[in-house]
Design a protein around this motif. Sequence first.
Motif, PDB file in Angstrom:
ATOM      1  N   LYS A 208       0.869  -1.167   0.000  1.00 44.52           N
ATOM      2  CA  LYS A 208       0.000   0.000   0.000  1.00 44.52           C
ATOM      3  C   LYS A 208       0.903   1.212   0.000  1.00 44.52           C
ATOM      4  N   LEU A 209       0.754   2.059  -0.998  1.00 42.74           N
ATOM      5  CA  LEU A 209       1.705   3.136  -1.227  1.00 42.74           C
ATOM      6  C   LEU A 209       1.967   3.943   0.034  1.00 42.74           C
ATOM      7  N   GLU A 210       0.906   4.304   0.744  1.00 41.59           N
ATOM      8  CA  GLU A 210       1.082   5.166   1.917  1.00 41.59           C
ATOM      9  C   GLU A 210       1.938   4.513   2.996  1.00 41.59           C
ATOM     10  N   GLN A 211       1.929   3.191   3.062  1.00 37.75           N
ATOM     11  CA  GLN A 211       2.689   2.491   4.091  1.00 37.75           C
ATOM     12  C   GLN A 211       4.037   1.972   3.596  1.00 37.75           C
ATOM     13  N   SER A 212       4.109   1.673   2.305  1.00 39.86           N
ATOM     14  CA  SER A 212       5.264   0.935   1.789  1.00 39.86           C
ATOM     15  C   SER A 212       6.277   1.775   1.023  1.00 39.86           C
ATOM     16  N   LEU A 213       5.877   2.961   0.544  1.00 41.60           N
ATOM     17  CA  LEU A 213       6.775   3.715  -0.320  1.00 41.60           C
ATOM     18  C   LEU A 213       8.028   4.169   0.411  1.00 41.60           C
ATOM     19  N   TYR A 214       7.877   4.676   1.627  1.00 45.15           N
ATOM     20  CA  TYR A 214       9.063   5.173   2.337  1.00 45.15           C
ATOM     21  C   TYR A 214      10.101   4.071   2.576  1.00 45.15           C
ATOM     22  N   PRO A 215       9.729   2.911   3.123  1.00 49.47           N
ATOM     23  CA  PRO A 215      10.758   1.863   3.290  1.00 49.47           C
ATOM     24  C   PRO A 215      11.336   1.372   1.971  1.00 49.47           C
ATOM     25  N   PHE A 216      10.513   1.352   0.919  1.00 53.67           N
ATOM     26  CA  PHE A 216      11.051   0.942  -0.379  1.00 53.67           C
ATOM     27  C   PHE A 216      12.073   1.971  -0.886  1.00 53.67           C
ATOM     28  N   LEU A 217      11.747   3.256  -0.722  1.00 54.71           N
ATOM     29  CA  LEU A 217      12.691   4.299  -1.112  1.00 54.71           C
ATOM     30  C   LEU A 217      13.992   4.167  -0.331  1.00 54.71           C
ATOM     31  N   GLU A 218      13.890   3.895   0.953  1.00 56.61           N
ATOM     32  CA  GLU A 218      15.098   3.688   1.769  1.00 56.61           C
ATOM     33  C   GLU A 218      15.930   2.527   1.227  1.00 56.61           C
ATOM     34  N   SER A 219      15.273   1.455   0.822  1.00 53.62           N
ATOM     35  CA  SER A 219      16.009   0.290   0.312  1.00 53.62           C
ATOM     36  C   SER A 219      16.739   0.625  -0.985  1.00 53.62           C
ATOM     37  N   CYS A 220      16.188   1.545  -1.755  1.00 54.26           N
ATOM     38  CA  CYS A 220      16.823   1.920  -3.022  1.00 54.26           C
ATOM     39  C   CYS A 220      18.098   2.731  -2.807  1.00 54.26           C
ATOM     40  N   LEU A 221      18.248   3.335  -1.639  1.00 52.91           N
ATOM     41  CA  LEU A 221      19.484   4.085  -1.359  1.00 52.91           C
ATOM     42  C   LEU A 221      20.698   3.170  -1.397  1.00 52.91           C
ATOM     43  N   ASP A 222      20.482   1.904  -1.062  1.00 54.21           N
ATOM     44  CA  ASP A 222      21.603   0.959  -1.010  1.00 54.21           C
ATOM     45  C   ASP A 222      22.132   0.591  -2.385  1.00 54.21           C
ATOM     46  N   ILE A 223      21.393   0.908  -3.444  1.00 50.23           N
ATOM     47  CA  ILE A 223      21.875   0.586  -4.785  1.00 50.23           C
ATOM     48  C   ILE A 223      22.194   1.847  -5.592  1.00 50.23           C
ATOM     49  N   LEU A 249      11.930  12.594   0.037  1.00 51.78           N
ATOM     50  CA  LEU A 249      13.248  12.774  -0.577  1.00 51.78           C
ATOM     51  C   LEU A 249      14.156  13.614   0.323  1.00 51.78           C
ATOM     52  N   SER A 250      13.571  14.567   1.026  1.00 49.17           N
ATOM     53  CA  SER A 250      14.355  15.390   1.964  1.00 49.17           C
ATOM     54  C   SER A 250      14.894  14.556   3.121  1.00 49.17           C
ATOM     55  N   MET A 251      14.137  13.532   3.521  1.00 49.15           N
ATOM     56  CA  MET A 251      14.538  12.699   4.656  1.00 49.15           C
ATOM     57  C   MET A 251      15.481  11.570   4.262  1.00 49.15           C
ATOM     58  N   THR A 252      15.522  11.225   2.982  1.00 51.19           N
ATOM     59  CA  THR A 252      16.336  10.082   2.543  1.00 51.19           C
ATOM     60  C   THR A 252      17.540  10.510   1.710  1.00 51.19           C
ATOM     61  N   MET A 253      17.293  11.245   0.640  1.00 49.32           N
ATOM     62  CA  MET A 253      18.357  11.600  -0.299  1.00 49.32           C
ATOM     63  C   MET A 253      19.233  12.740   0.209  1.00 49.32           C
ATOM     64  N   GLN A 254      18.613  13.778   0.727  1.00 55.93           N
ATOM     65  CA  GLN A 254      19.374  14.988   1.044  1.00 55.93           C
ATOM     66  C   GLN A 254      20.405  14.799   2.161  1.00 55.93           C
ATOM     67  N   PRO A 255      20.084  14.074   3.256  1.00 50.96           N
ATOM     68  CA  PRO A 255      21.106  13.900   4.296  1.00 50.96           C
ATOM     69  C   PRO A 255      22.354  13.188   3.796  1.00 50.96           C
ATOM     70  N   ARG A 256      22.184  12.306   2.832  1.00 50.19           N
ATOM     71  CA  ARG A 256      23.315  11.518   2.345  1.00 50.19           C
ATOM     72  C   ARG A 256      24.038  12.190   1.191  1.00 50.19           C
ATOM     73  N   TYR A 257      23.286  12.868   0.301  1.00 45.87           N
ATOM     74  CA  TYR A 257      23.877  13.349  -0.944  1.00 45.87           C
ATOM     75  C   TYR A 257      23.780  14.865  -1.149  1.00 45.87           C
ATOM     76  N   LEU A 282       4.840  14.359  -9.008  1.00 41.77           N
ATOM     77  CA  LEU A 282       6.219  13.880  -9.082  1.00 41.77           C
ATOM     78  C   LEU A 282       7.046  14.499  -7.973  1.00 41.77           C
ATOM     79  N   GLY A 283       8.118  13.787  -7.630  1.00 38.83           N
ATOM     80  CA  GLY A 283       9.140  14.302  -6.739  1.00 38.83           C
ATOM     81  C   GLY A 283      10.489  14.019  -7.366  1.00 38.83           C
ATOM     82  N   ARG A 284      11.343  15.019  -7.417  1.00 39.90           N
ATOM     83  CA  ARG A 284      12.662  14.873  -8.037  1.00 39.90           C
ATOM     84  C   ARG A 284      13.761  15.275  -7.045  1.00 39.90           C
ATOM     85  N   TRP A 285      14.764  14.415  -6.913  1.00 46.10           N
ATOM     86  CA  TRP A 285      16.026  14.811  -6.290  1.00 46.10           C
ATOM     87  C   TRP A 285      17.060  14.862  -7.392  1.00 46.10           C
ATOM     88  N   GLU A 286      17.922  15.886  -7.378  1.00 46.29           N
ATOM     89  CA  GLU A 286      19.002  15.948  -8.358  1.00 46.29           C
ATOM     90  C   GLU A 286      20.258  16.506  -7.719  1.00 46.29           C
TER      91      GLU A 286
END
Length: 287
Positions: A208-223, A249-257, A282-286
């Motif tokens: 369910k997008l509302e519950q699953s998207l954030y952990p899935f996004l976190e898992s993608c950071l590893d690749i 994206l602010s909570m996942t991508m920005q602290p690392r990159y 849409l949401g974009r990190w660049e």
Amino acid sequence: MYVADDWKDYEVIDTGGGEKLERWGDVILRRPDPQIIWPLNNDSGVWRNVHGHYHRSSSGGGNWDMKKQLPERWSISYDQLKFHIRPTNFKHTGLFPEQAANWRWMMNKIADAGRPIRVLNLFAYTGGATVAAAYAGAQVVHVDAAKGMVQWAKENLALSGLSDRPVRFITDDVFKFVQREQRRGNKYEAIIMDPPSYGRGPSGETWKLEQSLYPFLESCLDILSDHPLFMLINSYTTGISPTVLKNMLSMTMQPRYGGSISAGEIGLPITNSGLNLPCGILGRWES
């Protein structure tokens, strides 16, 4: 709003009464759209002279009423990119033309990067983003669970004259694939995802997008590589705000990159009214 306003082979001619009137090359289609809650001023003329009209059923689903003979499929162009179009049983045609706003953005990012870019396209459907990224010079891995959609994407790549580009097409569960890439240590400079509202995970768990998207996004950071170029999230889930994607994206991508984040609606211009039709977010990190 990010508006895909540079099409020549596609056009939203008019809207109203819960429907949109579209031109796909020389073919005129009439389809329902839940965002169109304003009335149709005049259900005559071009609205009646269509090739196909999709009627939604009160019990779910729907069917096409073909008014004129059509080929099984035909093609349209977006600049140098070409795509096969075919009306499907579930209303869609195999392409979301509003995504051209993202294609243009990612092609510019890849072309200007000055280095090899590996792109992972998840929930990749018929490959609009895959074709755009390959055209811009990226290596692409295209992943979708539906075998028919992957085949359609291969045909779109060939139609665009890009069969010789380094693209891998994989029919697989997206979640399983990401987990395997983590174990293999494979890395990408860019990830594109268009996750569904609902679905099933690799072990039968409910997505369910509302519950699953954030952990899935976190898992993608590893690749992601040490120097990623972009992360793009598309969503057509009703009720999700662009700010939600921006926050994630602010909570996942920005602290690392570091880098910058943008988010908003994505849409298409309506010729007859001069208004814009919202089609998703849409949401974009660049970097």
